[in-house]
Design a protein around this motif. Structure first.
Motif, PDB file in Angstrom:
ATOM      1  N   THR A 187       0.851  -1.184   0.000  1.00  0.00           N
ATOM      2  CA  THR A 187       0.000   0.000   0.000  1.00  0.00           C
ATOM      3  C   THR A 187       0.892   1.241   0.000  1.00  0.00           C
ATOM      4  O   THR A 187       2.110   1.150   0.200  1.00  0.00           O
ATOM      5  CB  THR A 187      -0.897   0.028   1.241  1.00  0.00           C
ATOM      6  OG1 THR A 187      -0.061   0.149   2.409  1.00  0.00           O
ATOM      7  CG2 THR A 187      -1.734  -1.241   1.340  1.00  0.00           C
ATOM      8  N   ALA A 191       0.969   3.402   2.268  1.00  0.00           N
ATOM      9  CA  ALA A 191       1.514   3.534   3.624  1.00  0.00           C
ATOM     10  C   ALA A 191       2.763   2.666   3.792  1.00  0.00           C
ATOM     11  O   ALA A 191       3.731   3.070   4.438  1.00  0.00           O
ATOM     12  CB  ALA A 191       0.454   3.142   4.647  1.00  0.00           C
ATOM     13  N   ASP A 192       2.770   1.445   3.190  1.00  0.00           N
ATOM     14  CA  ASP A 192       3.948   0.578   3.255  1.00  0.00           C
ATOM     15  C   ASP A 192       5.158   1.229   2.600  1.00  0.00           C
ATOM     16  O   ASP A 192       6.269   1.231   3.136  1.00  0.00           O
ATOM     17  CB  ASP A 192       3.656  -0.767   2.563  1.00  0.00           C
ATOM     18  CG  ASP A 192       2.591  -1.570   3.296  1.00  0.00           C
ATOM     19  OD1 ASP A 192       2.485  -1.411   4.518  1.00  0.00           O
ATOM     20  OD2 ASP A 192       1.869  -2.332   2.634  1.00  0.00           O
ATOM     21  N   LEU A 241       5.647   4.445   2.000  1.00  0.00           N
ATOM     22  CA  LEU A 241       6.080   5.614   2.770  1.00  0.00           C
ATOM     23  C   LEU A 241       6.875   5.187   3.988  1.00  0.00           C
ATOM     24  O   LEU A 241       7.900   5.784   4.339  1.00  0.00           O
ATOM     25  CB  LEU A 241       4.857   6.431   3.190  1.00  0.00           C
ATOM     26  CG  LEU A 241       5.138   7.693   4.000  1.00  0.00           C
ATOM     27  CD1 LEU A 241       6.015   8.654   3.200  1.00  0.00           C
ATOM     28  CD2 LEU A 241       3.837   8.377   4.395  1.00  0.00           C
ATOM     29  N   SER A 242       6.435   4.120   4.659  1.00  0.00           N
ATOM     30  CA  SER A 242       7.142   3.627   5.841  1.00  0.00           C
ATOM     31  C   SER A 242       8.548   3.183   5.488  1.00  0.00           C
ATOM     32  O   SER A 242       9.508   3.448   6.213  1.00  0.00           O
ATOM     33  CB  SER A 242       6.354   2.468   6.460  1.00  0.00           C
ATOM     34  OG  SER A 242       7.045   1.911   7.554  1.00  0.00           O
ATOM     35  N   ARG A 297      10.869   6.194   4.825  1.00  0.00           N
ATOM     36  CA  ARG A 297      11.266   6.912   6.032  1.00  0.00           C
ATOM     37  C   ARG A 297      12.400   6.210   6.775  1.00  0.00           C
ATOM     38  O   ARG A 297      13.086   6.815   7.590  1.00  0.00           O
ATOM     39  CB  ARG A 297      10.065   7.080   6.951  1.00  0.00           C
ATOM     40  CG  ARG A 297       9.086   8.141   6.436  1.00  0.00           C
ATOM     41  CD  ARG A 297       7.871   8.261   7.303  1.00  0.00           C
ATOM     42  NE  ARG A 297       7.035   9.381   6.891  1.00  0.00           N
ATOM     43  CZ  ARG A 297       5.801   9.610   7.323  1.00  0.00           C
ATOM     44  NH1 ARG A 297       5.240   8.764   8.179  1.00  0.00           N
ATOM     45  NH2 ARG A 297       5.116  10.645   6.905  1.00  0.00           N
TER      46      ARG A 297
END
Length: 602
Positions: free
Chosen positions: A476, A478-479, A481-482, A485
């Protein structure tokens, strides 16, 4: 921050009118700070452990029962705050607050901006004013402009928060989500209705044939039907003249009868003019035209033949502008005497055209090129024979073909047609079968290979790539982006939280500054300070310059000025003493010097 502040008894007394007929307006103009954790009480008259009192305090009413207050301290002091007290203009302790945890902690290089919202249960907030409001940033309310917090999509969709603001994007998403959920009696939307009606209220086109629909339309007519299907421009046929009621003669008679100014037709006019306008043709043209009926062809020819002579523009009996007599002296016009094709004697060499024509119908026709050379058609062998210098050359023709002929005109790459497969001998399926059967090293086709590889070569993708590719469907946003980071450090190629490859600690931040020309300064987070100003160095005397800020470890100062007299020394003025808060300048000039100074240090 939202805090519970105790209003002291003295503070309440200051609010009560002396004649007990209402309330007084009070002004808060100071705040006391303490590092002690206290338990405030209404009977307090001072702040225990107060170590600093500030007058840089601002506030305003943001609601009927709420004030917003902000405290500012830009000094070089360092301290801790757990409690504070509010003082009125006459020194009365108006309110007090304390807690065990640290409210704020200030270092020498930092500036304190403490914001407090106070809500009163039984005091009118509009009775409290502040002395300094030039730096106040209150929260935004329906009555006061100020700072707002942007609502998230979830908060916008919930629709119950009254203190946050909507962005257009969040409002659109929340409203669309709400609209899509609305339907049914009483919702005020009925999103799946058409003109307030469900689909069952309308006729379904699939239930009727074209003939049935036409039959219904034909029967709809009359005042108020809203259709009047047999009307033309809203009028029945009776309102119009019927062509069948009039003959052509009657219609022509009507048109001929329509004439006159304003009729809009003027049927007997030509270009808007009556016939009598054209009666005097000569006057209209400005000349008398020829009557073609009055002239025969002989008349016209006679006139043309009579036109001749310089300036006539015709010269009808000339050829290219020349009389016939001009062409009588051919030799003179050509510049040479032409030969007689019937036979003539030439005194010099002549050239002949290399093109010859053979009459193939005659027996073995021959063209003599000179005494010994000739071109002849040999009818017996059906060849052209060219004899030059006694050497016989047979020129092949379309009938010559076969080994050794040198032509083989019906061959392809030296092969007869029988050497090639004929497309008409094979079906598409047979050709495909032949192609599919051709495979293997050296075949030059390898019809079932992809880039020279069998399909099994591509089955083990990780082995061919040298790594296992990511499946985009398994990750996803979010995955991703994580993961991004977590990428940081030398060689990562990203260093997502670095600036030009350096952490924030590599840069010296400005924590305080005042850019005035006289007495300005800049303080950096590392402790480095710089200040400047302008001053007068007295003649033959020492002058002390006080810095607008103090240094804590060391300082270095300089003074620059132009000479004002011939007595000034080359190194005048001189800074010979530098302290942490000032420096001393000596000028040997009789008249003194006016210039600029600069100091730096920690």
């Amino acid at each position: 921050m939202a805090q519970t502040i105790i209003i002291t008894a003295a503070g309440r007394a200051a609010l009560v009118h002396a004649a007990n007929i209402g309330t007084n307006a009070v002004q808060i103009n100071q705040i006391g700070l303490s590092d002690q954790a206290i338990t405030p009480t209404p009977g307090a008259v001072d702040l225990p452990g107060e170590h600093r009192r500030l007058s840089t305090i601002a506030g305003t009413m943001v609601a009927a029962d709420t004030i917003h207050m902000m405290i500012r301290d830009e000094s070089a002091a360092s301290y801790t705050v757990r409690s504070f007290a509010l003082y009125l203009a006459d020194g009365t302790l108006f309110g007090i607050y304390g807690q065990p945890a640290v409210l704020v902690e200030k270092s020498q290089q930092s500036t304190v901006l403490l914001a407090v919202d106070i809500q009163f249960a039984d005091i009118d907030a509009d009775q409290i004013i502040f002395g300094d409001t030039n730096f106040l940033i209150p929260p935004a309310t329906e009555d006061v402009q100020g700072v707002i917090e942007i609502a998230t999509f979830a908060e916008a969709q919930e629709g119950s928060d009254h203190s946050r603001a909507l962005t257009p994007a969040a409002a659109r998403q929340a409203l669309l989500s709400w609209l899509l959920a609305q339907d049914g009696a009483g919702s005020g939307i009925d999103a799946d209705l058409l003109d307030g009606q469900h689909a069952s209220a309308f006729l379904q086109a699939a239930l009727f044939t074209g003939a049935q629909i036409m039959s219904r339309l034909v029967t709809v007519d009359g005042a108020g039907s809203g259709l009047d299907a047999d009307l033309l421009d809203g009028q029945h046929a009776s309102a119009f003249l019927q062509a069948s009621q009039f003959t052509s003669a009657q219609i022509l008679a009507m048109l001929l009868g329509v004439d006159g100014a304003g009729s809009g037709i003027d049927a007997d006019l030509l270009d808007g003019q009556h016939g009598n306008y054209y009666a005097d043709v000569i006057a209209r043209l400005g000349y008398t035209p020829l009557n073609i009926l009055a002239y025969t062809a002989a008349d016209i020819i006679a006139k043309l033949l009579g036109v001749d002579g310089a300036g006539s523009g015709l010269d009808a009996d000339l050829l290219d502008g020349q009389q016939g007599s001009w062409y009588s002296d051919i030799i003179g016009r050509l510049g040479f005497t032409p030969a007689n094709k019937a036979g003539d004697t030439f005194s010099g060499a002549i050239r002949r055209d290399a093109r010859f024509y053979l009459d193939l119908l005659s027996g073995n026709p021959t063209i003599n090129l000179d005494a010994s050379d000739y071109l002849r058609y040999d009818r017996a062998t059906d060849d052209l024979v060219l004899v030059i210098g006694g050497i016989v050359n047979r020129i092949v023709h379309l009938g010559n073909d076969g080994a050794g002929s040198g032509v083989d005109a019906d061959m392809l790459d030296g092969q007869h047609g029988s050497s090639f497969l004929q497309a008409s001998q094979f079906t598409g399926a047979q050709i495909l079968a032949l192609l599919l059967a051709v495979d293997g090293a050296g075949s030059g086709l390898d019809a079932d290979l992809l880039d020279g590889q069998q399909g099994s070569w591509y089955s083990n993708i990780p082995a061919r790539l040298g790594y296992t590719p990511l499946n985009a469907l398994l990750y996803t946003a979010a995955d991703v982006l994580s993961k991004l980071r977590t990428v940081d450090g030398a060689g990562s190629g990203l260093d997502a939280d670095l600036l030009d490859g350096h952490d924030g600690a590599s840069y010296d931040r400005i924590v305080s500054m005042d850019l005035r020309q006289n007495g300005g300064y800049i303080i950096f987070a590392s402790g480095y300070k710089r200040c400047w100003g302008r001053a007068t160095a007295n003649g033959n005397a020492s002058t002390t310059i006080t810095y607008p800020i103090s240094f804590t470890e060391y300082s270095n100062a300089s003074f620059s000025a132009a000479r004002t007299s011939s007595n000034a020394q080359d190194n005048d003025p001189q800074v010979y003493a530098c302290g942490l808060s000032n420096c001393t300048v000596y000028s040997a000039s009789d008249n003194g010097l006016y210039g600029f100074w600069r100091a730096e240090g920690r």
